[in-house]
Design a protein around this motif. Structure first.
Motif, PDB file in Angstrom:
ATOM      1  N   UNK A   1       0.839  -1.200   0.000  1.00 24.77           N
ATOM      2  CA  UNK A   1       0.000   0.000   0.000  1.00 24.77           C
ATOM      3  C   UNK A   1       0.871   1.246   0.000  1.00 24.77           C
ATOM      4  N   UNK A   2       1.935   1.237   0.781  1.00 25.99           N
ATOM      5  CA  UNK A   2       2.836   2.387   0.824  1.00 25.99           C
ATOM      6  C   UNK A   2       3.536   2.564  -0.518  1.00 25.99           C
ATOM      7  N   UNK A   3       3.952   1.486  -1.140  1.00 26.50           N
ATOM      8  CA  UNK A   3       4.582   1.569  -2.463  1.00 26.50           C
ATOM      9  C   UNK A   3       3.604   2.131  -3.497  1.00 26.50           C
ATOM     10  N   UNK A   4       2.351   1.701  -3.425  1.00 28.28           N
ATOM     11  CA  UNK A   4       1.337   2.202  -4.358  1.00 28.28           C
ATOM     12  C   UNK A   4       1.074   3.679  -4.119  1.00 28.28           C
ATOM     13  N   UNK A   5       0.990   4.083  -2.839  1.00 28.83           N
ATOM     14  CA  UNK A   5       0.773   5.492  -2.512  1.00 28.83           C
ATOM     15  C   UNK A   5       1.924   6.349  -3.032  1.00 28.83           C
TER      16      UNK A   5
ATOM     17  N   UNK B   1       3.972   5.623  -5.509  1.00 27.92           N
ATOM     18  CA  UNK B   1       3.933   5.633  -6.979  1.00 27.92           C
ATOM     19  C   UNK B   1       2.863   6.597  -7.472  1.00 27.92           C
ATOM     20  N   UNK B   2       1.698   6.602  -6.823  1.00 31.03           N
ATOM     21  CA  UNK B   2       0.628   7.518  -7.208  1.00 31.03           C
ATOM     22  C   UNK B   2       1.067   8.967  -7.029  1.00 31.03           C
TER      23      UNK B   2
ATOM     24  N   UNK C   1       4.173  10.122  -7.067  1.00 30.20           N
ATOM     25  CA  UNK C   1       5.164  10.444  -8.102  1.00 30.20           C
ATOM     26  C   UNK C   1       4.486  10.683  -9.451  1.00 30.20           C
ATOM     27  N   UNK C   2       3.495   9.870  -9.759  1.00 28.28           N
ATOM     28  CA  UNK C   2       2.841   9.935 -11.060  1.00 28.28           C
ATOM     29  C   UNK C   2       1.918  11.137 -11.193  1.00 28.28           C
ATOM     30  N   UNK C   3       1.152  11.424 -10.135  1.00 26.26           N
ATOM     31  CA  UNK C   3       0.145  12.474 -10.240  1.00 26.26           C
ATOM     32  C   UNK C   3       0.446  13.714  -9.418  1.00 26.26           C
ATOM     33  N   UNK C   4       1.361  13.591  -8.462  1.00 32.68           N
ATOM     34  CA  UNK C   4       1.615  14.700  -7.555  1.00 32.68           C
ATOM     35  C   UNK C   4       0.596  14.783  -6.438  1.00 32.68           C
ATOM     36  N   UNK C   5      -0.365  13.839  -6.400  1.00 39.38           N
ATOM     37  CA  UNK C   5      -1.421  13.847  -5.393  1.00 39.38           C
ATOM     38  C   UNK C   5      -0.892  13.259  -4.092  1.00 39.38           C
ATOM     39  N   UNK C   6      -0.969  14.026  -3.034  1.00 39.50           N
ATOM     40  CA  UNK C   6      -0.509  13.574  -1.725  1.00 39.50           C
ATOM     41  C   UNK C   6      -1.517  14.041  -0.672  1.00 39.50           C
ATOM     42  N   UNK C   7      -2.569  13.248  -0.439  1.00 42.08           N
ATOM     43  CA  UNK C   7      -3.590  13.681   0.517  1.00 42.08           C
ATOM     44  C   UNK C   7      -3.026  13.765   1.936  1.00 42.08           C
ATOM     45  N   UNK C   8      -3.562  14.703   2.688  1.00 44.46           N
ATOM     46  CA  UNK C   8      -3.172  14.829   4.090  1.00 44.46           C
ATOM     47  C   UNK C   8      -3.787  13.672   4.878  1.00 44.46           C
ATOM     48  N   UNK C   9      -3.373  13.537   6.114  1.00 47.59           N
ATOM     49  CA  UNK C   9      -3.926  12.490   6.977  1.00 47.59           C
ATOM     50  C   UNK C   9      -5.428  12.677   7.143  1.00 47.59           C
ATOM     51  N   UNK C  10      -5.864  13.918   7.283  1.00 51.01           N
ATOM     52  CA  UNK C  10      -7.299  14.195   7.416  1.00 51.01           C
ATOM     53  C   UNK C  10      -8.044  13.798   6.149  1.00 51.01           C
ATOM     54  N   UNK C  11      -7.487  14.158   4.990  1.00 45.83           N
ATOM     55  CA  UNK C  11      -8.123  13.778   3.729  1.00 45.83           C
ATOM     56  C   UNK C  11      -8.183  12.256   3.584  1.00 45.83           C
ATOM     57  N   UNK C  12      -7.129  11.572   3.980  1.00 45.31           N
ATOM     58  CA  UNK C  12      -7.127  10.111   3.901  1.00 45.31           C
ATOM     59  C   UNK C  12      -8.221   9.517   4.782  1.00 45.31           C
ATOM     60  N   UNK C  13      -8.372  10.040   6.007  1.00 46.34           N
ATOM     61  CA  UNK C  13      -9.425   9.555   6.902  1.00 46.34           C
ATOM     62  C   UNK C  13     -10.804   9.779   6.296  1.00 46.34           C
TER      63      UNK C  13
END
Length: 85
Positions: free
Chosen positions: A48-52, A54-55, A57-69
Motif C-alpha cells: 500500500x505504501x509503495x502504491x501510494x 507511486x501515485x 510520483x505519477x500524479x503529484x497527489x498527496x492527501x493529508x492524513x485528514x483527507x485520507x481519513x
C-alpha cells in the motif's frame, strides 16, 4: 518439507478440497499455493505504501492524513451501502 496438522471445521475442509479438485490439485498442494499467494499484514502495508508513493510520483497527489481519513470513511460508507443491497 514437514507437514503440519491444522484443525478446521469439516465443512471448510470439504469446501477447500472441492475447490482444489476443481483446479486439479490435492488439498495439500492447493493450500501450499494459497499460502504463497496471500500477503501478510506487513506485506499488504508495504505494498500500500509503495502504491501510494507511486501515485504521488505519477500524479503529484498527496492527501493529508485528514483527507485520507475522510476518503477512507467515504469508501467504508459506500462498501456498506453496496453490501446492504
Amino acid at each position: 518439507m514437514s507437514d503440519a496438522n491444522v484443525r478446521i471445521p469439516e465443512a471448510a475442509k470439504e469446501r477447500l478440497a472441492t475447490i482444489a479438485a476443481a483446479e486439479g490439485l490435492s488439498l495439500r498442494a492447493y493450500l501450499a499455493r494459497l499460502a504463497e499467494t496471500l500477503l501478510t499484514p506487513e506485506e499488504r502495508a508495504e505494498r500500500a505504501e509503495q502504491a501510494r508513493a507511486a501515485l504521488e510520483r505519477w500524479t503529484g497527489y498527496a492527501p493529508s492524513t485528514t483527507e485520507q481519513r475522510e476518503l477512507d470513511g467515504e469508501l467504508d460508507r459506500r462498501l456498506a451501502q453496496a453490501a446492504a443491497r
